[in-house]
Design a protein around this motif. Sequence first.
Motif, short mmCIF file in Angstrom:
data_model
loop_
_atom_site.label_atom_id
_atom_site.label_comp_id
_atom_site.label_asym_id
_atom_site.label_seq_id
_atom_site.Cartn_x
_atom_site.Cartn_y
_atom_site.Cartn_z
N LYS A 152 0.83 -1.21 0.00
CA LYS A 152 0.00 0.00 0.00
C LYS A 152 0.86 1.26 0.00
O LYS A 152 0.49 2.28 -0.56
N GLN A 153 2.02 1.15 0.65
CA GLN A 153 2.93 2.30 0.71
C GLN A 153 3.80 2.40 -0.54
O GLN A 153 4.67 3.26 -0.63
N GLY A 154 3.54 1.48 -1.48
CA GLY A 154 4.32 1.51 -2.71
C GLY A 154 5.69 0.91 -2.58
O GLY A 154 6.60 1.22 -3.33
N ASP A 197 7.94 -2.58 -2.51
CA ASP A 197 7.95 -3.99 -2.85
C ASP A 197 8.30 -4.79 -1.60
O ASP A 197 9.40 -4.64 -1.06
N PRO A 205 11.07 0.82 -3.69
CA PRO A 205 9.82 1.38 -4.21
C PRO A 205 9.34 0.64 -5.45
O PRO A 205 10.16 0.28 -6.31
N LEU A 206 8.06 0.43 -5.50
CA LEU A 206 7.48 -0.21 -6.68
C LEU A 206 7.40 0.81 -7.81
O LEU A 206 7.37 2.02 -7.57
N SER A 207 7.36 0.32 -9.03
CA SER A 207 7.15 1.21 -10.15
C SER A 207 5.73 1.76 -10.09
O SER A 207 4.87 1.23 -9.40
N GLU A 208 5.49 2.85 -10.82
CA GLU A 208 4.16 3.48 -10.78
C GLU A 208 3.07 2.49 -11.17
O GLU A 208 2.00 2.44 -10.57
N VAL A 260 2.49 0.12 -8.43
CA VAL A 260 1.78 0.76 -7.32
C VAL A 260 0.30 0.79 -7.63
O VAL A 260 -0.55 0.48 -6.78
N LYS A 261 -0.02 1.14 -8.90
CA LYS A 261 -1.42 1.21 -9.30
C LYS A 261 -2.10 -0.15 -9.15
O LYS A 261 -3.20 -0.28 -8.61
N THR A 300 -1.08 -2.54 -7.30
CA THR A 300 -1.13 -2.89 -5.89
C THR A 300 -2.32 -2.26 -5.20
O THR A 300 -3.02 -2.88 -4.41
N LYS A 301 -2.55 -0.99 -5.56
CA LYS A 301 -3.67 -0.29 -4.91
C LYS A 301 -4.99 -0.93 -5.29
O LYS A 301 -5.92 -0.98 -4.50
#
Length: 333
Positions: free
Chosen positions: A118-120, A122, A128-131, A134-135, A137-138
Amino acid sequence: MGRHSCCVTQKLRKGLWSPEEDEKLFHYITRYGVGCWSSVPKLAGLQRCGKSCRLRWINYLRPDLKRGMFSQQEEELIMNLHEVLGNRWAQIAAQLPGRTDNEIKNFWNSYLKKKLMKQGIDPTTHKPLSELAVKETKNFCTDKASALQPTITCHEPTFLVNETTCYNSTAYEYDPNLSYFELGFDPNVYQSTLPNQFQPSFRQTQLDINSNSAFISMPNLTSFDFSDNSGSSNSSNISNYNGFQMVENAGVSWENENKLDVFQFQVNGMIKSEEEEIIIKQQRQQSSSSWHEEGVVQQLLHTQNSVDFSSYPLTSLSEDLTAENLDFYHHQI
DNA sequence: AACGCGGTCAACCGCCATGCC
DNA sequence: TGGCATGGCGGTTGACCGCGT
Protein backbone atom coordinates in the motif's frame (compact mmCIF):
# COMPACT_ATOMS: atom_id res chain seq x y z
CA MET A 1 14.17 -37.51 1.10
CA GLY A 2 10.67 -38.61 1.40
CA ARG A 3 8.22 -38.29 4.15
CA HIS A 4 9.12 -38.89 7.71
CA SER A 5 8.32 -42.34 8.87
CA CYS A 6 6.11 -40.93 11.58
CA CYS A 7 3.88 -39.32 9.00
CA VAL A 8 3.47 -42.55 7.13
CA THR A 9 2.34 -44.41 10.18
CA GLN A 10 -1.33 -45.17 10.08
CA LYS A 11 -3.96 -44.15 12.57
CA LEU A 12 -2.20 -41.05 13.76
CA ARG A 13 -4.37 -38.09 14.59
CA LYS A 14 -4.11 -34.97 12.49
CA GLY A 15 -5.65 -31.56 12.60
CA LEU A 16 -6.44 -29.40 15.56
CA TRP A 17 -5.25 -30.40 18.97
CA SER A 18 -7.76 -31.14 21.68
CA PRO A 19 -7.34 -29.79 25.22
CA GLU A 20 -6.71 -33.33 26.39
CA GLU A 21 -3.87 -33.74 23.93
CA ASP A 22 -2.42 -30.42 25.00
CA GLU A 23 -2.55 -31.53 28.59
CA LYS A 24 -0.74 -34.73 27.82
CA LEU A 25 1.98 -33.03 25.81
CA PHE A 26 2.43 -30.20 28.29
CA HIS A 27 2.54 -32.63 31.15
CA TYR A 28 5.11 -34.78 29.48
CA ILE A 29 7.43 -32.04 28.26
CA THR A 30 7.38 -30.09 31.47
CA ARG A 31 8.03 -33.16 33.49
CA TYR A 32 10.60 -34.88 31.36
CA GLY A 33 11.81 -32.24 28.97
CA VAL A 34 12.46 -32.77 25.32
CA GLY A 35 14.70 -35.58 24.36
CA CYS A 36 13.74 -37.27 21.14
CA TRP A 37 10.60 -35.88 19.59
CA SER A 38 9.86 -39.09 17.78
CA SER A 39 9.47 -40.87 21.09
CA VAL A 40 7.41 -38.13 22.72
CA PRO A 41 3.99 -39.14 21.38
CA LYS A 42 4.38 -42.71 22.51
CA LEU A 43 5.66 -41.79 25.94
CA ALA A 44 3.10 -39.03 26.35
CA GLY A 45 0.26 -41.25 25.22
CA LEU A 46 -0.55 -39.31 22.09
CA GLN A 47 -1.70 -40.54 18.73
CA ARG A 48 0.40 -37.94 16.95
CA CYS A 49 3.68 -37.94 15.12
CA GLY A 50 6.68 -36.45 16.84
CA LYS A 51 6.85 -33.65 14.40
CA SER A 52 3.32 -32.60 15.18
CA CYS A 53 4.13 -32.66 18.90
CA ARG A 54 7.22 -30.54 18.37
CA LEU A 55 5.30 -27.98 16.39
CA ARG A 56 2.51 -27.86 18.92
CA TRP A 57 4.97 -27.28 21.72
CA ILE A 58 7.00 -24.64 19.90
CA ASN A 59 4.11 -22.69 18.46
CA TYR A 60 1.56 -22.99 21.18
CA LEU A 61 2.34 -24.67 24.46
CA ARG A 62 5.73 -23.47 25.59
CA PRO A 63 5.30 -21.03 28.41
CA ASP A 64 7.44 -18.18 27.16
CA LEU A 65 5.26 -17.28 24.21
CA LYS A 66 4.21 -13.67 24.20
CA ARG A 67 1.08 -13.82 22.03
CA GLY A 68 -1.23 -10.95 21.39
CA MET A 69 -0.79 -8.00 19.11
CA PHE A 70 2.60 -7.11 17.75
CA SER A 71 3.88 -3.84 19.14
CA GLN A 72 5.03 -1.00 16.92
CA GLN A 73 8.62 -1.81 17.84
CA GLU A 74 8.16 -5.43 16.92
CA GLU A 75 6.55 -4.45 13.66
CA GLU A 76 9.44 -2.18 12.76
CA LEU A 77 11.93 -4.79 13.80
CA ILE A 78 10.29 -7.38 11.60
CA MET A 79 10.32 -4.96 8.69
CA ASN A 80 14.00 -4.21 9.17
CA LEU A 81 14.98 -7.81 9.69
CA HIS A 82 13.01 -8.93 6.68
CA GLU A 83 14.83 -6.41 4.56
CA VAL A 84 18.10 -7.99 5.61
CA LEU A 85 17.14 -11.62 6.04
CA GLY A 86 14.26 -12.10 3.64
CA ASN A 87 11.86 -14.92 4.44
CA ARG A 88 14.15 -16.45 7.03
CA TRP A 89 11.39 -16.50 9.59
CA ALA A 90 13.25 -18.55 12.13
CA GLN A 91 16.14 -16.08 12.17
CA ILE A 92 13.73 -13.18 12.43
CA ALA A 93 11.87 -14.90 15.24
CA ALA A 94 15.14 -15.38 17.08
CA GLN A 95 15.33 -11.60 17.45
CA LEU A 96 11.83 -11.34 18.87
CA PRO A 97 11.59 -13.12 22.20
CA GLY A 98 8.30 -14.85 22.71
CA ARG A 99 7.38 -14.88 19.06
CA THR A 100 7.42 -17.91 16.81
CA ASP A 101 8.49 -18.09 13.21
CA ASN A 102 5.00 -19.22 12.29
CA GLU A 103 3.45 -16.29 14.06
CA ILE A 104 5.76 -13.80 12.36
CA LYS A 105 5.24 -15.44 9.00
CA ASN A 106 1.48 -15.19 9.36
CA PHE A 107 1.74 -11.60 10.52
CA TRP A 108 3.89 -10.76 7.55
CA ASN A 109 1.66 -12.43 5.02
CA SER A 110 -1.58 -11.14 6.43
CA TYR A 111 -0.62 -7.62 7.36
CA LEU A 112 2.90 -6.29 6.86
CA LYS A 113 3.17 -7.36 3.25
CA LYS A 114 -0.03 -5.56 2.35
CA LYS A 115 0.97 -2.53 4.35
CA LEU A 116 4.22 -2.22 2.42
CA MET A 117 2.47 -2.68 -0.91
CA LYS A 118 0.00 0.00 0.00
CA GLN A 119 2.93 2.30 0.71
CA GLY A 120 4.32 1.51 -2.71
CA ILE A 121 7.13 -0.63 -1.41
CA ASP A 122 7.95 -3.99 -2.85
CA PRO A 123 7.66 -6.37 0.12
CA THR A 124 10.27 -8.65 -1.38
CA THR A 125 12.98 -6.14 -2.18
CA HIS A 126 11.83 -3.34 0.12
CA LYS A 127 12.43 -1.01 -2.79
CA PRO A 128 9.82 1.38 -4.21
CA LEU A 129 7.48 -0.21 -6.68
CA SER A 130 7.15 1.21 -10.15
CA GLU A 131 4.16 3.48 -10.78
CA LEU A 132 2.38 0.74 -12.65
CA ALA A 133 3.01 -1.72 -9.92
CA VAL A 134 1.78 0.76 -7.32
CA LYS A 135 -1.42 1.21 -9.30
CA GLU A 136 -1.91 -2.52 -9.53
CA THR A 137 -1.13 -2.89 -5.89
CA LYS A 138 -3.67 -0.29 -4.91
CA ASN A 139 -6.26 -2.10 -6.92
CA PHE A 140 -5.22 -5.32 -5.31
CA CYS A 141 -5.22 -4.05 -1.79
CA THR A 142 -8.61 -2.77 -0.95
CA ASP A 143 -8.86 -0.07 1.65
CA LYS A 144 -10.47 -2.48 3.95
CA ALA A 145 -7.74 -5.04 3.75
CA SER A 146 -4.78 -2.72 3.90
CA ALA A 147 -6.07 -0.51 6.64
CA LEU A 148 -6.82 -3.46 8.75
CA GLN A 149 -4.79 -4.05 11.82
CA PRO A 150 -5.06 -7.75 12.21
CA THR A 151 -7.18 -8.98 15.03
CA ILE A 152 -5.19 -11.54 16.82
CA THR A 153 -7.11 -14.00 18.84
CA CYS A 154 -5.34 -15.24 21.88
CA HIS A 155 -5.70 -18.95 21.98
CA GLU A 156 -4.43 -20.07 25.32
CA PRO A 157 -3.58 -23.51 26.51
CA THR A 158 -6.78 -25.00 27.69
CA PHE A 159 -5.60 -26.27 30.99
CA LEU A 160 -4.31 -24.85 34.18
CA VAL A 161 -1.09 -25.34 35.99
CA ASN A 162 -1.15 -26.41 39.56
CA GLU A 163 0.55 -23.65 41.46
CA THR A 164 2.12 -25.75 44.10
CA THR A 165 4.49 -27.43 41.74
CA CYS A 166 4.69 -25.41 38.58
CA TYR A 167 8.12 -24.06 37.75
CA ASN A 168 9.47 -26.83 39.86
CA SER A 169 13.11 -27.26 38.92
CA THR A 170 13.39 -28.83 35.50
CA ALA A 171 9.73 -29.08 34.96
CA TYR A 172 6.30 -27.91 35.78
CA GLU A 173 3.79 -30.19 37.16
CA TYR A 174 0.22 -29.57 36.51
CA ASP A 175 -3.09 -30.82 37.61
CA PRO A 176 -4.82 -32.37 34.64
CA ASN A 177 -8.04 -32.32 36.56
CA LEU A 178 -8.21 -28.59 36.16
CA SER A 179 -9.24 -27.39 32.79
CA TYR A 180 -10.70 -24.19 31.52
CA PHE A 181 -13.69 -26.09 30.36
CA GLU A 182 -14.37 -27.43 33.78
CA LEU A 183 -13.87 -24.00 35.24
CA GLY A 184 -16.20 -22.43 32.78
CA PHE A 185 -13.46 -20.97 30.68
CA ASP A 186 -13.84 -20.59 27.02
CA PRO A 187 -10.29 -21.40 25.99
CA ASN A 188 -10.49 -18.98 23.15
CA VAL A 189 -11.58 -16.00 25.16
CA TYR A 190 -10.66 -17.02 28.64
CA GLN A 191 -9.23 -13.67 29.66
CA SER A 192 -10.45 -11.74 32.61
CA THR A 193 -13.55 -10.45 30.90
CA LEU A 194 -15.41 -13.50 32.04
CA PRO A 195 -18.07 -13.22 34.69
CA ASN A 196 -16.89 -13.80 38.22
CA GLN A 197 -18.54 -17.14 38.52
CA PHE A 198 -16.39 -18.36 35.67
CA GLN A 199 -13.12 -17.08 37.00
CA PRO A 200 -10.74 -19.58 38.51
CA SER A 201 -10.79 -20.15 42.20
CA PHE A 202 -8.22 -18.85 44.60
CA ARG A 203 -6.05 -21.89 44.62
CA GLN A 204 -5.76 -22.08 40.92
CA THR A 205 -2.95 -20.48 39.09
CA GLN A 206 -2.74 -19.12 35.67
CA LEU A 207 0.48 -19.00 33.81
CA ASP A 208 0.21 -15.66 32.17
CA ILE A 209 1.71 -16.44 28.86
CA ASN A 210 0.51 -13.23 27.37
CA SER A 211 3.45 -11.62 29.00
CA ASN A 212 6.75 -12.43 30.53
CA SER A 213 5.18 -12.36 33.88
CA ALA A 214 3.45 -14.83 36.03
CA PHE A 215 1.07 -13.92 38.77
CA ILE A 216 0.44 -16.63 41.14
CA SER A 217 -2.08 -17.00 43.88
CA MET A 218 -0.26 -18.96 46.44
CA PRO A 219 -0.85 -18.08 50.05
CA ASN A 220 1.18 -20.83 51.56
CA LEU A 221 4.45 -20.65 49.75
CA THR A 222 7.10 -18.11 50.46
CA SER A 223 9.68 -18.91 47.89
CA PHE A 224 10.01 -20.32 44.48
CA ASP A 225 12.88 -22.19 43.01
CA PHE A 226 13.33 -21.57 39.33
CA SER A 227 16.58 -23.35 38.96
CA ASP A 228 17.08 -26.32 36.77
CA ASN A 229 19.49 -29.15 37.14
CA SER A 230 22.00 -27.71 34.75
CA GLY A 231 23.01 -25.13 37.27
CA SER A 232 23.09 -22.52 34.56
CA SER A 233 19.97 -20.72 35.46
CA ASN A 234 19.09 -18.31 38.18
CA SER A 235 17.05 -19.14 41.15
CA SER A 236 14.77 -16.58 42.63
CA ASN A 237 12.07 -15.96 45.09
CA ILE A 238 8.58 -14.72 44.79
CA SER A 239 7.23 -11.92 46.87
CA ASN A 240 4.18 -12.55 48.92
CA TYR A 241 1.55 -9.91 49.44
CA ASN A 242 -1.46 -10.58 51.52
CA GLY A 243 -1.92 -14.08 50.43
CA PHE A 244 -1.00 -13.83 46.82
CA GLN A 245 2.29 -13.68 45.12
CA MET A 246 3.54 -12.15 42.04
CA VAL A 247 6.50 -12.69 39.87
CA GLU A 248 7.41 -9.77 37.80
CA ASN A 249 9.21 -10.08 34.53
CA ALA A 250 9.77 -13.72 35.06
CA GLY A 251 10.25 -15.15 31.68
CA VAL A 252 11.38 -18.51 30.56
CA SER A 253 14.01 -18.99 27.95
CA TRP A 254 13.68 -22.19 26.06
CA GLU A 255 16.71 -21.91 23.86
CA ASN A 256 17.60 -25.45 24.63
CA GLU A 257 13.99 -26.41 24.51
CA ASN A 258 14.09 -28.61 27.54
CA LYS A 259 15.82 -26.22 29.84
CA LEU A 260 13.91 -23.90 32.02
CA ASP A 261 16.03 -20.84 32.41
CA VAL A 262 14.72 -17.73 33.97
CA PHE A 263 15.90 -14.48 32.55
CA GLN A 264 15.61 -10.97 33.80
CA PHE A 265 14.05 -12.13 36.95
CA GLN A 266 12.91 -9.44 39.28
CA VAL A 267 10.74 -9.61 42.30
CA ASN A 268 8.91 -6.73 43.86
CA GLY A 269 10.12 -6.09 47.35
CA MET A 270 12.66 -8.83 47.19
CA ILE A 271 15.33 -7.39 45.02
CA LYS A 272 18.45 -8.91 46.32
CA SER A 273 20.85 -6.03 46.42
CA GLU A 274 20.83 -2.28 46.32
CA GLU A 275 22.91 -2.36 43.19
CA GLU A 276 20.38 -4.50 41.43
CA GLU A 277 17.62 -2.21 42.50
CA ILE A 278 19.38 0.81 41.08
CA ILE A 279 19.93 -0.93 37.79
CA ILE A 280 16.32 -1.99 37.63
CA LYS A 281 15.10 1.51 38.40
CA GLN A 282 17.31 2.92 35.68
CA GLN A 283 15.99 0.39 33.21
CA ARG A 284 12.45 1.26 34.14
CA GLN A 285 13.01 4.96 33.75
CA GLN A 286 14.56 4.39 30.36
CA SER A 287 11.79 2.23 29.14
CA SER A 288 8.84 3.29 31.18
CA SER A 289 6.74 3.94 28.11
CA SER A 290 7.25 0.49 26.79
CA TRP A 291 7.18 -1.18 30.14
CA HIS A 292 3.67 -2.40 29.83
CA GLU A 293 3.97 -3.00 26.15
CA GLU A 294 6.86 -5.35 26.72
CA GLY A 295 4.58 -7.46 28.74
CA VAL A 296 6.40 -6.95 31.98
CA VAL A 297 3.29 -6.29 33.96
CA GLN A 298 0.08 -7.05 32.23
CA GLN A 299 -2.16 -8.95 34.41
CA LEU A 300 -2.64 -10.02 37.92
CA LEU A 301 -4.90 -12.91 38.51
CA HIS A 302 -6.07 -13.08 42.02
CA THR A 303 -9.03 -14.64 43.69
CA GLN A 304 -11.84 -14.00 41.27
CA ASN A 305 -10.64 -10.93 39.51
CA SER A 306 -7.80 -9.55 37.51
CA VAL A 307 -6.05 -6.24 37.73
CA ASP A 308 -4.91 -4.51 34.63
CA PHE A 309 -1.76 -2.66 35.53
CA SER A 310 -1.69 -0.79 32.28
CA SER A 311 -3.28 2.16 34.02
CA TYR A 312 -0.92 2.05 36.92
CA PRO A 313 1.89 4.60 36.95
CA LEU A 314 4.61 2.44 35.65
CA THR A 315 7.67 4.36 36.71
CA SER A 316 6.67 4.07 40.30
CA LEU A 317 5.45 0.57 40.10
CA SER A 318 8.36 -0.94 41.92
CA GLU A 319 8.19 1.51 44.76
CA ASP A 320 4.45 1.76 45.12
CA LEU A 321 3.38 -1.79 44.73
CA THR A 322 3.10 -2.50 48.38
CA ALA A 323 0.77 -4.88 50.03
CA GLU A 324 -1.47 -1.99 51.00
CA ASN A 325 -1.63 -0.70 47.48
CA LEU A 326 -2.39 -4.08 46.11
CA ASP A 327 -5.11 -4.43 48.66
CA PHE A 328 -6.43 -1.10 47.53
CA TYR A 329 -6.46 -2.23 43.94
CA HIS A 330 -8.30 -5.34 44.80
CA HIS A 331 -10.94 -3.35 46.57
CA GLN A 332 -11.34 -1.25 43.46
CA ILE A 333 -12.54 -4.17 41.42
C1' DA B 1 -31.56 -15.81 8.08
C1' DA B 2 -28.66 -17.49 4.65
C1' DC B 3 -25.01 -17.18 1.82
C1' DG B 4 -20.54 -15.82 -0.09
C1' DC B 5 -16.24 -13.80 0.44
C1' DG B 6 -11.94 -12.56 2.40
C1' DG B 7 -8.74 -12.71 6.29
C1' DT B 8 -6.42 -15.17 9.92
C1' DC B 9 -3.87 -18.70 11.87
C1' DA B 10 -2.92 -23.49 13.36
C1' DA B 11 -1.23 -27.32 11.35
C1' DC B 12 0.60 -29.98 7.68
C1' DC B 13 3.79 -30.96 3.77
C1' DG B 14 8.00 -31.57 1.74
C1' DC B 15 12.62 -30.44 1.39
C1' DC B 16 17.22 -29.78 3.39
C1' DA B 17 20.82 -30.28 6.98
C1' DT B 18 22.88 -32.83 10.41
C1' DG B 19 24.25 -36.59 13.26
C1' DC B 20 24.74 -41.32 14.11
C1' DC B 21 25.76 -46.03 13.00
C1' DT C 1 31.10 -43.45 3.06
C1' DG C 2 26.36 -44.29 2.50
C1' DG C 3 21.95 -44.87 4.49
C1' DC C 4 18.78 -43.77 7.80
C1' DA C 5 16.47 -41.10 11.47
C1' DT C 6 15.53 -36.87 13.10
C1' DG C 7 15.16 -31.86 13.57
C1' DG C 8 14.42 -27.51 11.43
C1' DC C 9 12.53 -24.55 8.19
C1' DG C 10 9.57 -22.16 4.71
C1' DG C 11 5.59 -22.70 1.85
C1' DT C 12 0.97 -24.06 1.66
C1' DT C 13 -3.52 -25.53 3.09
C1' DG C 14 -7.92 -25.61 5.12
C1' DA C 15 -10.94 -24.73 9.06
C1' DC C 16 -12.88 -21.11 11.19
C1' DC C 17 -14.64 -16.53 11.81
C1' DG C 18 -16.48 -11.96 10.88
C1' DC C 19 -18.53 -9.02 7.79
C1' DG C 20 -21.24 -7.50 3.95
C1' DT C 21 -25.01 -8.36 0.93
